[in-house]
Write a protein that holds these residues in place. Structure first.
Motif, PDB file in Angstrom:
ATOM      1  N   MET A   1      59.894 -25.582  -7.257  1.00 36.26           N
ATOM      2  CA  MET A   1      59.258 -26.260  -8.388  1.00 36.26           C
ATOM      3  C   MET A   1      57.752 -26.052  -8.360  1.00 36.26           C
ATOM      4  O   MET A   1      57.124 -25.755  -9.374  1.00 36.26           O
ATOM      5  CB  MET A   1      59.587 -27.765  -8.354  1.00 36.26           C
ATOM      6  N   ARG A   2      57.162 -26.205  -7.171  1.00 37.14           N
ATOM      7  CA  ARG A   2      55.709 -26.067  -7.084  1.00 37.14           C
ATOM      8  C   ARG A   2      55.271 -24.635  -7.387  1.00 37.14           C
ATOM      9  O   ARG A   2      54.281 -24.396  -8.070  1.00 37.14           O
ATOM     10  CB  ARG A   2      55.237 -26.513  -5.683  1.00 37.14           C
ATOM     11  N   GLN A   3      56.075 -23.685  -6.897  1.00 43.87           N
ATOM     12  CA  GLN A   3      55.753 -22.280  -7.164  1.00 43.87           C
ATOM     13  C   GLN A   3      55.767 -22.012  -8.673  1.00 43.87           C
ATOM     14  O   GLN A   3      54.853 -21.387  -9.211  1.00 43.87           O
ATOM     15  CB  GLN A   3      56.771 -21.382  -6.445  1.00 43.87           C
ATOM     16  N   ALA A   4      56.795 -22.529  -9.353  1.00 40.16           N
ATOM     17  CA  ALA A   4      56.877 -22.340 -10.802  1.00 40.16           C
ATOM     18  C   ALA A   4      55.701 -22.993 -11.494  1.00 40.16           C
ATOM     19  O   ALA A   4      55.157 -22.459 -12.467  1.00 40.16           O
ATOM     20  CB  ALA A   4      58.193 -22.913 -11.329  1.00 40.16           C
ATOM     21  N   ALA A   5      55.272 -24.146 -10.984  1.00 36.16           N
ATOM     22  CA  ALA A   5      54.125 -24.828 -11.580  1.00 36.16           C
ATOM     23  C   ALA A   5      52.883 -23.962 -11.441  1.00 36.16           C
ATOM     24  O   ALA A   5      52.104 -23.815 -12.377  1.00 36.16           O
ATOM     25  CB  ALA A   5      53.910 -26.179 -10.898  1.00 36.16           C
ATOM     26  N   ARG A   6      52.737 -23.350 -10.251  1.00 38.97           N
ATOM     27  CA  ARG A   6      51.571 -22.492 -10.044  1.00 38.97           C
ATOM     28  C   ARG A   6      51.569 -21.339 -11.025  1.00 38.97           C
ATOM     29  O   ARG A   6      50.531 -20.873 -11.466  1.00 38.97           O
ATOM     30  CB  ARG A   6      51.552 -21.964  -8.613  1.00 38.97           C
ATOM     31  N   GLU A   7      52.782 -20.888 -11.377  1.00 35.06           N
ATOM     32  CA  GLU A   7      52.866 -19.792 -12.349  1.00 35.06           C
ATOM     33  C   GLU A   7      52.746 -20.281 -13.782  1.00 35.06           C
ATOM     34  O   GLU A   7      52.943 -19.518 -14.728  1.00 35.06           O
ATOM     35  CB  GLU A   7      54.180 -19.026 -12.140  1.00 35.06           C
TER      36      GLU A   7
ATOM     37  N   LYS B   1      50.032 -30.189  -3.321  1.00 37.01           N
ATOM     38  CA  LYS B   1      49.910 -30.357  -4.773  1.00 37.01           C
ATOM     39  C   LYS B   1      48.798 -29.460  -5.322  1.00 37.01           C
ATOM     40  O   LYS B   1      48.029 -28.887  -4.575  1.00 37.01           O
ATOM     41  CB  LYS B   1      49.572 -31.818  -5.082  1.00 37.01           C
ATOM     42  N   ALA B   2      48.747 -29.412  -6.646  1.00 41.59           N
ATOM     43  CA  ALA B   2      47.678 -28.650  -7.284  1.00 41.59           C
ATOM     44  C   ALA B   2      46.365 -29.385  -7.073  1.00 41.59           C
ATOM     45  O   ALA B   2      46.319 -30.605  -7.159  1.00 41.59           O
ATOM     46  CB  ALA B   2      47.959 -28.520  -8.778  1.00 41.59           C
ATOM     47  N   GLY B   3      45.331 -28.654  -6.767  1.00 41.50           N
ATOM     48  CA  GLY B   3      44.033 -29.281  -6.602  1.00 41.50           C
ATOM     49  C   GLY B   3      43.440 -29.594  -7.962  1.00 41.50           C
ATOM     50  O   GLY B   3      43.965 -29.167  -8.990  1.00 41.50           O
ATOM     51  N   PRO B   4      42.339 -30.349  -8.003  1.00 46.07           N
ATOM     52  CA  PRO B   4      41.716 -30.653  -9.295  1.00 46.07           C
ATOM     53  C   PRO B   4      41.253 -29.365  -9.968  1.00 46.07           C
ATOM     54  O   PRO B   4      40.764 -28.452  -9.313  1.00 46.07           O
ATOM     55  CB  PRO B   4      40.526 -31.556  -8.914  1.00 46.07           C
ATOM     56  N   GLY B   5      41.469 -29.281 -11.274  1.00 47.34           N
ATOM     57  CA  GLY B   5      41.041 -28.103 -12.008  1.00 47.34           C
ATOM     58  C   GLY B   5      42.014 -26.954 -11.955  1.00 47.34           C
ATOM     59  O   GLY B   5      41.837 -25.950 -12.634  1.00 47.34           O
ATOM     60  N   GLU B   6      43.080 -27.079 -11.159  1.00 47.92           N
ATOM     61  CA  GLU B   6      44.021 -25.967 -11.078  1.00 47.92           C
ATOM     62  C   GLU B   6      44.987 -25.937 -12.259  1.00 47.92           C
ATOM     63  O   GLU B   6      45.616 -24.929 -12.545  1.00 47.92           O
ATOM     64  CB  GLU B   6      44.841 -26.050  -9.774  1.00 47.92           C
ATOM     65  N   THR B   7      45.180 -27.105 -12.888  1.00 45.24           N
ATOM     66  CA  THR B   7      46.088 -27.109 -14.019  1.00 45.24           C
ATOM     67  C   THR B   7      45.317 -26.776 -15.286  1.00 45.24           C
ATOM     68  O   THR B   7      44.112 -26.998 -15.371  1.00 45.24           O
ATOM     69  CB  THR B   7      46.768 -28.477 -14.160  1.00 45.24           C
ATOM     70  N   GLY B   8      46.025 -26.264 -16.269  1.00 47.55           N
ATOM     71  CA  GLY B   8      45.360 -25.695 -17.433  1.00 47.55           C
ATOM     72  C   GLY B   8      45.395 -26.576 -18.655  1.00 47.55           C
ATOM     73  O   GLY B   8      45.359 -27.803 -18.569  1.00 47.55           O
ATOM     74  N   GLU B   9      45.525 -25.927 -19.821  1.00 49.62           N
ATOM     75  CA  GLU B   9      45.413 -26.640 -21.094  1.00 49.62           C
ATOM     76  C   GLU B   9      46.631 -27.531 -21.330  1.00 49.62           C
ATOM     77  O   GLU B   9      47.631 -27.432 -20.656  1.00 49.62           O
ATOM     78  CB  GLU B   9      45.255 -25.625 -22.243  1.00 49.62           C
ATOM     79  N   ARG B  10      46.505 -28.403 -22.304  1.00 49.61           N
ATOM     80  CA  ARG B  10      47.606 -29.296 -22.647  1.00 49.61           C
ATOM     81  C   ARG B  10      48.767 -28.485 -23.206  1.00 49.61           C
ATOM     82  O   ARG B  10      48.592 -27.705 -24.121  1.00 49.61           O
ATOM     83  CB  ARG B  10      47.173 -30.276 -23.740  1.00 49.61           C
ATOM     84  N   ILE B  11      49.924 -28.691 -22.655  1.00 51.80           N
ATOM     85  CA  ILE B  11      51.110 -27.982 -23.134  1.00 51.80           C
ATOM     86  C   ILE B  11      52.021 -28.902 -23.909  1.00 51.80           C
ATOM     87  O   ILE B  11      52.603 -28.557 -24.912  1.00 51.80           O
ATOM     88  CB  ILE B  11      51.872 -27.388 -21.927  1.00 51.80           C
TER      89      ILE B  11
ATOM     90  N   GLU C   1      51.469 -28.407 -14.428  1.00 54.86           N
ATOM     91  CA  GLU C   1      51.400 -29.732 -13.833  1.00 54.86           C
ATOM     92  C   GLU C   1      52.813 -30.279 -13.627  1.00 54.86           C
ATOM     93  O   GLU C   1      53.707 -30.030 -14.434  1.00 54.86           O
ATOM     94  CB  GLU C   1      50.639 -30.652 -14.793  1.00 54.86           C
ATOM     95  N   ILE C   2      53.001 -31.016 -12.542  1.00 53.29           N
ATOM     96  CA  ILE C   2      54.265 -31.719 -12.337  1.00 53.29           C
ATOM     97  C   ILE C   2      53.996 -33.199 -12.515  1.00 53.29           C
ATOM     98  O   ILE C   2      53.193 -33.790 -11.786  1.00 53.29           O
ATOM     99  CB  ILE C   2      54.853 -31.448 -10.937  1.00 53.29           C
ATOM    100  N   VAL C   3      54.650 -33.772 -13.546  1.00 52.43           N
ATOM    101  CA  VAL C   3      54.399 -35.162 -13.885  1.00 52.43           C
ATOM    102  C   VAL C   3      55.660 -35.967 -13.625  1.00 52.43           C
ATOM    103  O   VAL C   3      56.751 -35.573 -14.022  1.00 52.43           O
ATOM    104  CB  VAL C   3      53.974 -35.284 -15.376  1.00 52.43           C
ATOM    105  N   GLY C   4      55.490 -37.096 -12.946  1.00 51.88           N
ATOM    106  CA  GLY C   4      56.642 -37.937 -12.634  1.00 51.88           C
ATOM    107  C   GLY C   4      56.742 -39.115 -13.585  1.00 51.88           C
ATOM    108  O   GLY C   4      55.728 -39.611 -14.076  1.00 51.88           O
ATOM    109  N   LEU C   5      57.973 -39.518 -13.891  1.00 46.80           N
ATOM    110  CA  LEU C   5      58.192 -40.741 -14.653  1.00 46.80           C
ATOM    111  C   LEU C   5      58.852 -41.728 -13.700  1.00 46.80           C
ATOM    112  O   LEU C   5      59.985 -41.515 -13.271  1.00 46.80           O
ATOM    113  CB  LEU C   5      59.094 -40.493 -15.865  1.00 46.80           C
ATOM    114  N   ALA C   6      58.124 -42.802 -13.376  1.00 44.03           N
ATOM    115  CA  ALA C   6      58.657 -43.762 -12.414  1.00 44.03           C
ATOM    116  C   ALA C   6      59.089 -45.015 -13.148  1.00 44.03           C
ATOM    117  O   ALA C   6      58.691 -45.254 -14.286  1.00 44.03           O
ATOM    118  CB  ALA C   6      57.593 -44.108 -11.386  1.00 44.03           C
TER     119      ALA C   6
END
Lengths: 828, 325
Positions: A442-448, A253-263, A285-290
């Protein structure tokens, strides 16, 4: 039989090899299912699980090997195993949407267990109560009005009601809520304790370990082994399935601080099934709805995709957006990977290239024109990054396996460079290998920098994949979990311990819509329209209400009603017959050679030849639409032309006056009522009784409502179609005999108009063209109404164009109203 | 070429059995065959003069069939196409007669046709009425409109229109060139523009197109309107050709135009389709009719042959499959 060491296996498959052309789907597979055991069957998609079960059920005959069902070898006759105690719960319930719950269970039971139509309701009530006292399912409700999970419960109850000795469950928990899964496991254990053998097919390894005693694994059509479930852990099972030991299939997963501004920000967002949603998704960020199915998470996602209404503040990349349609969502930078791949993802009939490029075709467009070269390059490059197995980018999309097709859709949606990507069950029905690839894409796209929201009923998937998870309960968010708190226990706990209550659901439609969706609506409306039109015509022109005029009206109605019954019979099965009009003419022409009173010719020979000619035309229609699989519209269009041609060859001009004595018999009256009208009314009532109150009638509608499900339930499609097409033509012949009384001469063009008016009578009478439901009495009223329009137009001295306007306009109005009302009464 | 290696075993993929020949290629072979058969059985029909008198009919049928093709690609069917042709022929003649202006008459006709097509599209997409029922019903209404416009009499065609229709450019009928142009235009838009791609996607799966952000409704409504414009063009040209607008003009085009679509290979299941193949099939059907007539058979036999061709075109792949086992 039980208890001894020599207990017969419930199902014994030995050396099964099944080929489809050059493909070997099953290669020397042997499998023994013991009585009273719960036996899981696992494997990747395409490993041969479904084929093996089709062989076991007798639906497919293997090239080599034997199938023994409780010791008896199968003869390969489909339906044989069902009568012997096999029940299957399919992933897609094989139910008929237009039939009631009770009727579905009736059709689905083996003949020996079917209750009489009179006791059906009580029987079904009792079986449903066995599942759960508070099941909330009305045996008289149509399947289409039930929520998917309720439908699945009906499918399970149907299987249990058939008192199976061998029960096959194919992915049974995909549609069920947690409570019903628990109940299913209880029931399955009870059945097994009583000696029933259970085969449990599932992707969900955790469930398999919970329920099964033994596990058999199929890989690429071969048996990899049968093991004791308690000696395997999850990793062992995965290793058996894929044939290599895989590490956790999830990328880091993305580490803390790796994700950016609110989209993506939602504030106080509400819609059908969810309310007051506040959430955010950051860049990358990848956010799940459970949540348990039906608690609002999927509803929210579909609403954000523009598929359902939504209100509240929605921000995408700092811009306030309004989402009223899928187009708005698209323009706002929101893209959607739908959960139902076959219905909403694939474009069948088109190539892989077209399926890939359509969602981002503007990238290959210069000056409004698509560059095919650019399109191909882009498709090859994007699909090449994933290991999509295909014959090339021009291969039809339908030739790809589920996992590969899903990769194409995912790549295609991502190629549109969304700000926010919505994924509904991104790996449903996808095998383990492809799953890992989808996760890493999916994770690769998130990183981009692509922000993603995932809905999944697989909790393990959310835990392994998502940076953050919102937990839904009863339409609201009850917890937000991030970091280490994204784990199975925390999600489960939030789901189970929520104390919020659901807002009262709004009632669907209005009173008018509910009235329109009832079976009686067409009759009430038609009766009212007939009375009004009759009263107007009668008050403007008193001659309209004279005996002579009414007798004439009834005679016209009778003829039209009989053709309409034929059309109706066929439309109930989903067919249509355009050739009825010319067939009326051909019958009149045929009759004209026998009915002229010439002493050499016998009238009864005439009647017989009319019926034989009609049956032959019906048989031709059947052969074209049935075995040759032509679209019924095109098939009967061809016979339309051919039948007309034959009539014209036989009688280039009208000739052959019918004998007066015969006309007298045909025109017999009881007081003012023509005998033909009495016949039509009685025939309509009898046909309805047969349709609604007999097993054959239920099966007839079952076939029309869902042909494939009916076939599975042992109804023979070809026999039904043959009966429908020949029945339609024979009823048309009876109508033609009534028409002979009116035209009295062999006119090859007589009756042409009946193609349109017969279809009109049926649809005005409330019968849906897609089949499965509609009463003959409705078609009778429809016929009366159309005849009334034609004669009233004359009596009111309207311009002849008004006949056309009234007929056409009323068809549109009636059908639009019925279909609107019904769409309101149908549950997703 | 059509194999793929899965699990180490060669596997044939469905749908590519005939090598690189697409399902729309067969009609060209049929076209060659019918001309070859004509040359042997009815040599009179392949003389230049006979061909030049056959081609205008084929050209008009091709235009109408192209309109029907796009509608069938949207899983639809327009049973009102004959009535739209009739109304169009009558409107162009009537407006030209009353205003004396052909351009105005053409404008009025295309506007009327577009309106009729919009009504069809709305009935099918907004009211969700099965296309065959919706267009049978609107067809009845448009037949009523035709009665009103004509007052029951035929109207003579505007002179300028008749003149254009009979014009020859470089020895070819102008009507043929016009037909080739409008068919090519439609084919190009479908194949080479984003609009056309989305149109195809909506036809292949309305639900998938909606999920991708292209709701099907505007495409459906637009398709019926465009189809109606093509029917109108057919109706106008036919009026010019026979020099008069009659109340039955379009009737003879409904079934043959559907037949041409079927013979061309466009399936009723939506998405795929080829207006060019339909146009070629229109030439094929017209020449076949000429051949049958020249061999001394009457109209009924022509109907029989058309019916047989439809059945053959559709059943051939199925029969071939049965024969192969």
């Amino acid at each position: 039989m039980t208890g001894s060491a020599t207990t017969t296996d419930a199902l014994l498959l030995e050396g099964i090899t099944k080929r489809f052309g050059p493909v070997t789907a099953l290669d020397d597979v042997s499998l023994a299912i013991r009585q009273g055991e719960i036996h899981a069957l696992v494997g990747e998609n395409g490993a041969g699980k479904s084929t093996l079960m089709a062989v076991a059920s007798g639906a497919l005959v293997p090239e080599e090997g034997t199938v023994r069902f409780f010791g008896e070898a199968l003869t390969g006759h489909p339906g044989e195993t069902r009568e012997k105690g096999l029940a299957i719960v399919r992933q897609e319930p094989s139910l008929m949407p237009d039939l009631t719950v009770a009727e579905n269970i009736h059709v689905g039971l083996p003949a020996r267990l079917r209750p009489g139509v009179g006791e059906l309701s009580a029987f079904v009530r009792e079986r449903l109560a066995f599942w759960r006292e508070d099941h909330g399912i009305d045996p008289g409700a149509r399947i289409e009005s039930l929520l998917p999970e309720k439908r699945f419960i009906v499918e399970i109850v149907k299987a249990i009601a058939s008192e199976p000795r061998l029960l096959i469950l194919d992915e049974p928990t995909e549609h069920l809520s947690g409570r019903d899964v628990t109940r299913l496991f209880e029931v399955v254990r009870e059945l097994a304790a009583k000696g029933c053998a259970v085969v449990y097919i599932s992707h969900r390894i955790r469930e398999v370990r919970e329920i099964a005693e033994r596990i058999s694994v199929l890989r690429s059509g071969r048996q990899v082994g049968t093991r004791d479930a308690h000696h395997l852990d999850e990793d062992d099972i995965i290793a058996l399935i894929v044939g290599r030991r895989v590490e956790r299939p999830f990328p880091p997963k993305a580490g803390p601080g790796e994700t950016g501004e609110r989209i993506f920000e939602l504030h106080g967002v509400s819609g059908p099934g969810f309310r007051d949603i506040v959430m955010r998704v950051d860049r990358g960020e990848i956010v799940g709805l459970a949540g348990i199915d039906g608690h609002g998470q999927r509803e929210l996602m579909r609403a954000l995709a523009g598929q359902k209404p939504v209100e509240g503040r929605i921000n995408v990349a700092g811009r306030l957006v309004k989402i009223a349609s899928p187009r708005d969502a698209r323009r706002a930078g929101i893209r959607f990977v739908p959960g139902d791949r076959h219905r909403e993802g694939l474009l069948p009939g088109l190539s892989v290239r077209e399926n890939f490029s359509v969602r981002s075709i503007e990238k290959d467009t210069k000056g409004g024109v698509i560059s095919m070269g650019a399109e191909k390059r882009r498709a090859r490059e994007a699909l090449g990054r994933l290991d999509v197995k295909m014959a090339g980018i021009e291969a039809p999309i339908t030739s790809l396996s589920g996992g590969n097709a899903q990769k194409v859709i995912l790549t295609s949606v991502m190629a549109g460079d969304p700000e926010v990507l919505l994924l509904d069950e991104p790996t449903q029905g996808v095998d383990v290998g492809a799953r890992a690839e989808i996760y890493s894409v999916m994770r690769q796209a998130a990183r981009e920098g692509m922000s993603q929201i995932v809905v999944s009923s697989d909790r393990g998937e959310l835990v392994g994949l998502c940076d953050r998870v919102y937990v839904f309960s009863r339409g609201q968010i009850v917890a937000e979990l991030s970091g280490d708190r994204v784990n199975d226990d925390a999600i489960a706990q939030a789901m189970m311990t929520a104390t919020n209550t659901r807002a009262a659901a709004a009632e669907w439609g209005g009173r008018l819509a509910r009235l329109g969706s009832s079976d009686w609506a067409p009759f009430l409306m038609l009766a009212a329209a007939i009375l009004i039109l009759g009263a107007v015509a009668g008050s403007v022109n008193p001659y309209f209400l004279t005996e002579r005029s009414l007798t004439n009206l009834m005679a016209m109605t009778a003829t039209l009603a009989m053709v309409a019954y034929g059309q109706h019979l066929l439309m109930l099965t989903g067919g249509i017959d355009l050739s009825v009009g010319p067939l009326m003419g051909l019958c009149a022409v045929t009759g004209s050679f026998f009915l002229s009173g010439d002493p050499w010719l016998v009238p009864s020979l005439g009647w017989a030849s009319i019926l034989v000619v009609a049956a032959m035309v019906g048989a031709v229609n059947f052969v074209l639409a049935g075995p040759l699989k032509l679209h019924p519209m095109v098939a009967t269009l061809a016979t339309y032309m051919a039948v007309q041609a034959v009539s014209l060859l036989l009688r280039p001009v009208p000739a052959g006056m019918t004998d007066f004595d015969i006309l007298d018999i045909l025109g017999h009256r009881f007081g003012p009522v023509p005998a033909s009208f009495a016949v039509a009314v009685v025939a309509g009532i009898l046909l309805d009784l047969a349709l609604m109150r007999s097993g054959a009638g239920i099966r007839w509608r079952a076939f029309g409502s869902n042909g494939e499900a009916a076939r599975v339930a042992g109804i023979r499609p070809m026999a039904m179609q043959a009966a429908a097409y020949i029945g339609c033509s024979v009823l048309t012949a009876l109508a033609a005999i009534m028409m002979i009384e009116q035209v009295a001469i062999g006119d090859p063009r007589a009756g042409m108009g009946y193609t349109l008016t017969s279809i009109a009578a049926v649809v005005i009478g409330g019968t849906a063209l897609r089949g499965g439901r509609g009463l003959f009495v409705g078609s009778l009223l429809g016929a009366l109404f159309i005849s009334l329009i034609n004669s009233a137009a004359t009596f009111l001295q309207l311009d002849p164009a008004w006949q056309n306007y009234l007929l056409g306009g009323l068809i549109i109005l009636a059908v639009a109203f019925y279909s609107y009302s019904r769409s309101k009464a149908v549950s997703a | 070429m059509t194999t793929d290696t899965i699990n180490g075993k060669p596997r044939r993929l469905p749908g590519l059995k005939f090598g690189s020949m697409s399902e729309f290629g067969w009609v060209w072979i049929a076209l060659v065959l019918v001309f070859a058969a004509s040359a042997v059985l009815a040599p009179g029909t392949v003389r230049p003069g006979a061909l030049l008198s056959m081609l205008p009919f084929a050209a008009m049928l091709a235009i109408v069939s192209a309109g029907q093709t796009v509608i069938i690609q949207q899983r639809g069917l327009d049973m009102s196409s004959g009535a739209i042709m009739t109304v169009s022929g009558l409107v162009v003649a009537r407006v030209a007669l009353e205003t004396g202006s052909l351009p105005l008459a053409l404008l009025a006709t295309f506007a009327a046709a577009a309106a009729m097509g919009l009504v069809n599209g709305i009935a099918v997409s907004v009211f969700r009425i099965t296309p065959i029922v919706a267009t049978l019903a609107t067809g009845a209404v448009y037949a009523g409109v035709a009665r009103h416009v004509s007052n029951g009499n035929s109207i003579s065609a505007p002179a300028a229109l008749a003149e254009f229709v009979h014009l020859k450019i470089a020895g070819l009928p102008a009507i043929l060139i016009l037909s080739a142009l409008v068919v090519a235009l439609m084919a190009a838009v479908i194949r080479f523009t984003p609009l056309g791609r989305r149109f195809t996607a909506v036809g292949a799966s309305p639900a998938a197109a909606t999920a991708a952000g292209f709701p099907s409704m505007p495409y459906l409504v637009g398709t019926y309107a465009v189809g109606a414009l093509y029917f109108a063009l057919g109706g106008i040209l036919f009026t010019g050709f026979i020099n008069s607008a009659t109340i039955t003009a379009g009737n003879d085009y409904l079934l043959p135009s559907i037949a041409a679509v079927v013979v061309g290979g466009t399936p009723f299941t939506g998405g795929k389709g080829s207006v060019v193949a339909s146009a070629v099939a229109a030439v094929f059907m017209t020449q076949l009719g000429q051949m049958v007539l020249a061999m001394g058979a009457g109209t009924p036999v022509q109907y029989l042959v058309q019916a047989a061709v439809i059945v053959l075109a559709l059943a051939a792949p199925r029969l071939a499959k049965l024969a192969r086992g």
